[in-house]
Scaffold this motif. Structure first.
Motif, PDB file in Angstrom:
ATOM      1  N   LEU A  96      24.166  20.064  42.092  1.00  0.00           N
ATOM      2  CA  LEU A  96      24.266  19.237  43.295  1.00  0.00           C
ATOM      3  C   LEU A  96      24.750  20.079  44.479  1.00  0.00           C
ATOM      4  CD1 LEU A  96      24.243  16.515  44.789  1.00  0.00           C
ATOM      5  CD2 LEU A  96      26.542  16.088  43.870  1.00  0.00           C
ATOM      6  N   ASP A  97      25.680  20.979  44.221  1.00  0.00           N
ATOM      7  CA  ASP A  97      26.212  21.817  45.288  1.00  0.00           C
ATOM      8  C   ASP A  97      25.115  22.709  45.870  1.00  0.00           C
ATOM      9  OD1 ASP A  97      28.460  22.308  46.839  1.00  0.00           O
ATOM     10  OD2 ASP A  97      29.108  24.013  45.632  1.00  0.00           O
ATOM     11  N   ARG A  98      24.277  23.261  45.007  1.00  0.00           N
ATOM     12  CA  ARG A  98      23.195  24.126  45.499  1.00  0.00           C
ATOM     13  C   ARG A  98      22.086  23.301  46.159  1.00  0.00           C
ATOM     14  NH1 ARG A  98      22.637  29.125  44.630  1.00  0.00           N
ATOM     15  NH2 ARG A  98      20.371  28.997  44.365  1.00  0.00           N
ATOM     16  N   LEU A  99      21.750  22.160  45.580  1.00  0.00           N
ATOM     17  CA  LEU A  99      20.728  21.303  46.176  1.00  0.00           C
ATOM     18  C   LEU A  99      21.103  20.884  47.594  1.00  0.00           C
ATOM     19  CD1 LEU A  99      19.813  18.879  43.234  1.00  0.00           C
ATOM     20  CD2 LEU A  99      18.239  20.457  44.381  1.00  0.00           C
ATOM     21  N   SER A 100      22.385  20.667  47.816  1.00  0.00           N
ATOM     22  CA  SER A 100      22.853  20.159  49.103  1.00  0.00           C
ATOM     23  C   SER A 100      23.254  21.260  50.071  1.00  0.00           C
ATOM     24  CB  SER A 100      24.046  19.223  48.883  1.00  0.00           C
ATOM     25  OG  SER A 100      25.144  19.929  48.312  1.00  0.00           O
ATOM     26  N   GLY A 101      23.157  22.515  49.668  1.00  0.00           N
ATOM     27  CA  GLY A 101      23.562  23.606  50.533  1.00  0.00           C
ATOM     28  C   GLY A 101      25.062  23.738  50.666  1.00  0.00           C
ATOM     29  N   GLY A 102      25.799  23.340  49.622  1.00  0.00           N
ATOM     30  CA  GLY A 102      27.258  23.501  49.641  1.00  0.00           C
ATOM     31  C   GLY A 102      28.007  22.276  50.130  1.00  0.00           C
ATOM     32  N   ARG A 103      27.566  21.078  49.712  1.00  0.00           N
ATOM     33  CA  ARG A 103      28.216  19.855  50.215  1.00  0.00           C
ATOM     34  C   ARG A 103      28.770  18.975  49.096  1.00  0.00           C
ATOM     35  NH1 ARG A 103      24.467  16.501  52.806  1.00  0.00           N
ATOM     36  NH2 ARG A 103      22.645  17.677  52.140  1.00  0.00           N
ATOM     37  N   ALA A 104      28.855  19.482  47.875  1.00  0.00           N
ATOM     38  CA  ALA A 104      29.248  18.649  46.745  1.00  0.00           C
ATOM     39  C   ALA A 104      30.754  18.649  46.520  1.00  0.00           C
ATOM     40  CB  ALA A 104      28.543  19.108  45.470  1.00  0.00           C
ATOM     41  N   GLY A 105      31.236  17.550  45.958  1.00  0.00           N
ATOM     42  CA  GLY A 105      32.620  17.435  45.527  1.00  0.00           C
ATOM     43  C   GLY A 105      32.693  16.651  44.242  1.00  0.00           C
ATOM     44  N   TRP A 106      33.603  17.053  43.352  1.00  0.00           N
ATOM     45  CA  TRP A 106      33.821  16.336  42.091  1.00  0.00           C
ATOM     46  C   TRP A 106      35.158  15.622  42.163  1.00  0.00           C
ATOM     47  CZ3 TRP A 106      36.267  19.104  37.363  1.00  0.00           C
ATOM     48  CH2 TRP A 106      36.508  18.175  36.327  1.00  0.00           C
ATOM     49  N   ASN A 107      35.133  14.305  42.022  1.00  0.00           N
ATOM     50  CA  ASN A 107      36.362  13.517  41.925  1.00  0.00           C
ATOM     51  C   ASN A 107      36.755  13.423  40.462  1.00  0.00           C
ATOM     52  OD1 ASN A 107      38.505  11.764  42.674  1.00  0.00           O
ATOM     53  ND2 ASN A 107      37.262  10.006  42.100  1.00  0.00           N
ATOM     54  N   LEU A 108      37.744  14.203  40.085  1.00  0.00           N
ATOM     55  CA  LEU A 108      38.203  14.265  38.696  1.00  0.00           C
ATOM     56  C   LEU A 108      39.065  13.045  38.394  1.00  0.00           C
ATOM     57  CD1 LEU A 108      39.896  17.382  37.048  1.00  0.00           C
ATOM     58  CD2 LEU A 108      40.808  15.084  36.741  1.00  0.00           C
ATOM     59  N   VAL A 109      38.691  12.279  37.373  1.00  0.00           N
ATOM     60  CA  VAL A 109      39.498  11.150  36.930  1.00  0.00           C
ATOM     61  C   VAL A 109      39.639  11.199  35.420  1.00  0.00           C
ATOM     62  CG1 VAL A 109      38.750   9.674  38.852  1.00  0.00           C
ATOM     63  CG2 VAL A 109      37.538   9.544  36.655  1.00  0.00           C
ATOM     64  N   THR A 110      40.675  10.544  34.933  1.00  0.00           N
ATOM     65  CA  THR A 110      40.767  10.230  33.514  1.00  0.00           C
ATOM     66  C   THR A 110      40.448   8.746  33.372  1.00  0.00           C
ATOM     67  OG1 THR A 110      43.111   9.637  33.577  1.00  0.00           O
ATOM     68  CG2 THR A 110      42.576  11.971  33.242  1.00  0.00           C
ATOM     69  N   SER A 111      39.955   8.343  32.225  1.00  0.00           N
ATOM     70  CA  SER A 111      39.467   6.967  32.064  1.00  0.00           C
ATOM     71  C   SER A 111      40.452   6.113  31.295  1.00  0.00           C
ATOM     72  CB  SER A 111      38.117   6.959  31.340  1.00  0.00           C
ATOM     73  OG  SER A 111      37.132   7.586  32.119  1.00  0.00           O
ATOM     74  N   SER A 112      40.972   5.094  31.974  1.00  0.00           N
ATOM     75  CA  SER A 112      41.898   4.174  31.318  1.00  0.00           C
ATOM     76  C   SER A 112      41.177   2.939  30.781  1.00  0.00           C
ATOM     77  CB  SER A 112      42.983   3.735  32.301  1.00  0.00           C
ATOM     78  OG  SER A 112      42.413   3.070  33.413  1.00  0.00           O
ATOM     79  N   ASP A 113      39.902   2.779  31.096  1.00  0.00           N
ATOM     80  CA  ASP A 113      39.142   1.602  30.687  1.00  0.00           C
ATOM     81  C   ASP A 113      38.956   1.595  29.167  1.00  0.00           C
ATOM     82  OD1 ASP A 113      37.415  -0.479  30.310  1.00  0.00           O
ATOM     83  OD2 ASP A 113      35.859   0.259  31.674  1.00  0.00           O
ATOM     84  N   PRO A 114      39.541   0.622  28.445  1.00  0.00           N
ATOM     85  CA  PRO A 114      39.396   0.625  26.987  1.00  0.00           C
ATOM     86  C   PRO A 114      37.959   0.432  26.536  1.00  0.00           C
ATOM     87  CG  PRO A 114      40.443  -1.407  27.734  1.00  0.00           C
ATOM     88  CD  PRO A 114      40.381  -0.489  28.914  1.00  0.00           C
ATOM     89  N   ASP A 115      37.158  -0.296  27.321  1.00  0.00           N
ATOM     90  CA  ASP A 115      35.769  -0.508  26.926  1.00  0.00           C
ATOM     91  C   ASP A 115      34.980   0.793  26.920  1.00  0.00           C
ATOM     92  OD1 ASP A 115      35.971  -3.305  26.581  1.00  0.00           O
ATOM     93  OD2 ASP A 115      35.796  -3.623  28.732  1.00  0.00           O
ATOM     94  N   ALA A 116      35.329   1.723  27.816  1.00  0.00           N
ATOM     95  CA  ALA A 116      34.619   2.996  27.869  1.00  0.00           C
ATOM     96  C   ALA A 116      34.817   3.790  26.580  1.00  0.00           C
ATOM     97  CB  ALA A 116      35.095   3.808  29.064  1.00  0.00           C
ATOM     98  N   ALA A 117      36.029   3.714  26.019  1.00  0.00           N
ATOM     99  CA  ALA A 117      36.315   4.484  24.807  1.00  0.00           C
ATOM    100  C   ALA A 117      35.361   4.133  23.676  1.00  0.00           C
ATOM    101  CB  ALA A 117      37.763   4.241  24.376  1.00  0.00           C
ATOM    102  N   TYR A 118      34.974   2.862  23.594  1.00  0.00           N
ATOM    103  CA  TYR A 118      34.095   2.425  22.509  1.00  0.00           C
ATOM    104  C   TYR A 118      32.678   2.983  22.643  1.00  0.00           C
ATOM    105  CZ  TYR A 118      37.893  -0.988  22.164  1.00  0.00           C
ATOM    106  OH  TYR A 118      39.126  -1.586  22.080  1.00  0.00           O
ATOM    107  N   ASN A 119      32.328   3.445  23.815  1.00  0.00           N
ATOM    108  CA  ASN A 119      30.996   4.012  24.019  1.00  0.00           C
ATOM    109  C   ASN A 119      30.916   5.490  23.672  1.00  0.00           C
ATOM    110  OD1 ASN A 119      30.002   1.570  24.982  1.00  0.00           O
ATOM    111  ND2 ASN A 119      30.491   2.037  27.104  1.00  0.00           N
ATOM    112  N   PHE A 120      32.070   6.082  23.326  1.00  0.00           N
ATOM    113  CA  PHE A 120      32.104   7.516  23.076  1.00  0.00           C
ATOM    114  C   PHE A 120      32.797   7.850  21.759  1.00  0.00           C
ATOM    115  CE2 PHE A 120      31.427   6.980  27.555  1.00  0.00           C
ATOM    116  CZ  PHE A 120      30.478   7.951  27.857  1.00  0.00           C
ATOM    117  N   GLY A 121      32.618   6.983  20.776  1.00  0.00           N
ATOM    118  CA  GLY A 121      33.079   7.281  19.427  1.00  0.00           C
ATOM    119  C   GLY A 121      34.535   7.024  19.154  1.00  0.00           C
ATOM    120  N   HIS A 122      35.265   6.375  20.079  1.00  0.00           N
ATOM    121  CA  HIS A 122      36.679   6.084  19.870  1.00  0.00           C
ATOM    122  C   HIS A 122      36.852   4.650  19.370  1.00  0.00           C
ATOM    123  CE1 HIS A 122      38.026   9.775  21.936  1.00  0.00           C
ATOM    124  NE2 HIS A 122      36.984   9.567  22.716  1.00  0.00           N
TER     125      HIS A 122
END
Length: 452
Positions: free
Chosen positions: A119-145
């Motif tokens: 994304l950073d290269r496609l946009s010519g250097g305009r990308a940003g990653w918002n790093l989060v941890t996931s507290s949603d319990p429903d999400a855990a069930y979608n990833f083997g937890h």
């Protein structure tokens, strides 16, 4: 206090129907499910010279309370995965930054590093990653937890995850690819660096198979405000999406996080603090209040209760709607900072359960302001000049009208005061945010060793 020499940074947090929990029911709300809806918003923000557009994300549909979920647009059901959407928007925008949320709890660091580098290269250097941890319990069930991941474990994984991604983004030096057709040498092997990471959570050899972008690497954004979150941000983040409500809280948070930077060899300018604000703008106070009340009137009680549960992790459905929020709700494994923010608000203002969900239905724990352009500019200036923020993420109540109102009415007032740009300073997100271009850590180490 001397006036600051820098200017306010502005991001547009694009949530498809608007940030108010009942926005989708409003007759002026966009459906917000098609690419054209986001194209309109991105172009609107770019024409106003915003620094970035920002997308949240989740990896689960929140359908535990199905009846409440059927009445909400904000049920974890997103029209698009954000990196894919921003990749499409990168081809139809030129200057505005493109920030997407991706969780360290349910992602792989090599794949994530590769996606954001693309994304950073496609946009010519305009990308940003918002790093989060996931507290949603429903999400855990979608990833083997089998259960929600513990808060401490989420942040331990996030620390290592961030280190791996940042290391992978330095796999190639800026001038590694010589592409010399005469000699037949495509890249200089001395400017290729393997990560060879082996830790508790990840074993990643590297290198990343994508060159660096014009801004070096994507801007790293973070949203956590718990103690582990602030420490991670001070060590790695270049922008924080914060959520303090009062000026005093904002100033204290700003000083706290910026005060941690020195121990990691960083300066105050290496990190921008950008709290969210939910602005309802009217040409008069009564017009602004009418706009706000038209949204508040659309909230259904089951949606309000579900919202409290989602933000705080505390189920208050067994308590009377018009009774006070309990002082000692049961402990949860939800996001600690947002839980504390919501419950502290209830205690500070002595709110009933109904009053609490009405209070957070728009900003959902962020700062809420209802008023005229001058009034909103006043409070933005106050928070900026008192070092409670370096800029703001605008959480428009209604899309597209709420964002258009802010741009039409508030942005000119900020410019009149010399607080916001009239043109972009550069072509990359880093240049516009006032962040330095990062050197390649491996190149720095090689140069230092060669100099000895």
């Amino acid at each position: 206090m001397a006036r600051r020499k820098d200017q306010i940074k502005l991001g547009a947090f694009l949530l498809f129907t608007g940030h108010h929990v009942a926005a989708w029911r409003h007759p002026q709300a966009s459906v917000g499910t098609e690419f054209e809806n986001y194209l309109e918003l991105a172009r609107l923000a770019e024409a106003a010279k915003f620094d970035a557009i920002f997308f949240a994300d989740g990896v689960a549909a929140r359908l535990k309370d199905v009846e409440a979920a059927t009445r909400k647009a904000h049920s974890g059901i997103y029209p698009f995965e954000p990196i894919t959407l921003l990749s499409a928007l990168s081809s139809v925008t030129r200057n505005i930054g493109l920030i997407a949320t991706a969780s360290t709890s349910f992602s792989d660091p090599f794949n994530l590093a590769r996606q954001f580098a693309s994304l950073d290269r496609l946009s010519g250097g305009r990308a940003g990653w918002n790093l989060v941890t996931s507290s949603d319990p429903d999400a855990a069930y979608n990833f083997g937890h089998d259960a929600q991941i513990l808060h401490a474990d989420r942040y331990e994984r996030a620390e290592e995850f961030a280190d791996v991604v940042l290391g992978l983004w330095d796999s190639f030096e800026d001038d590694a690819f010589i592409r010399d057709r005469q000699s037949g040498r495509y890249f200089d092997p001395h400017k290729l660096h393997r990560l060879d990471h082996s830790g508790k959570h990840f074993k990643v050899r590297g290198p990343l198979n994508i060159p660096r972008s014009p801004q070096g690497r994507p801007v790293l954004v973070q949203a956590g405000a718990s103690e582990p979150g602030k420490e991670l941000a001070a060590r790695t983040a270049e922008a924080i999406f914060a959520a303090q409500i009062t000026l005093e809280e904002a100033v204290a948070f700003y000083a706290d996080v910026k005060g941690r930077l020195a121990k990691f060899g960083r300066s105050h300018d290496d990190l921008k603090i950008l709290p969210g604000i939910f602005p309802v703008v009217g040409r008069t106070e009564s017009e602004a209040q009418e706009k706000f009340e038209s949204l508040q009137a659309l909230i259904q009680p089951e949606v309000g209760l579900n919202l409290i549960s989602q933000l705080s992790g505390v189920d208050l459905s067994a308590y009377p709607l018009d009774g006070l929020v309990p002082d000692d709700p049961p402990a949860t494994n939800a996001g600690k900072s947002r839980q504390a923010l919501v419950l502290d608000l209830a205690r500070r203002e002595n709110l009933t359960v109904r009053q609490l969900y009405l209070r957070i239905a728009g900003a959902r724990g962020h700062w809420q302001v209802v008023g005229t352009p001058v009034q909103i500019a006043d409070v933005l200036e106050e928070r900026f000049e008192n070092y409670g923020a370096d800029g703001f993420n605008i959480m428009a109540p209604l899309m597209p009208g709420g964002l258009a109102d802010f741009i039409e009415l508030v942005v000119p007032e900020l410019r009149r005061r010399g607080l916001f740009r009239t043109e972009y300073e550069g072509a990359t997100l880093r240049e516009n945010l006032g962040l330095k271009r990062p050197a390649n850590r491996f190149a720095d180490a090689s140069n230092a060793a060669a100099a000895e």
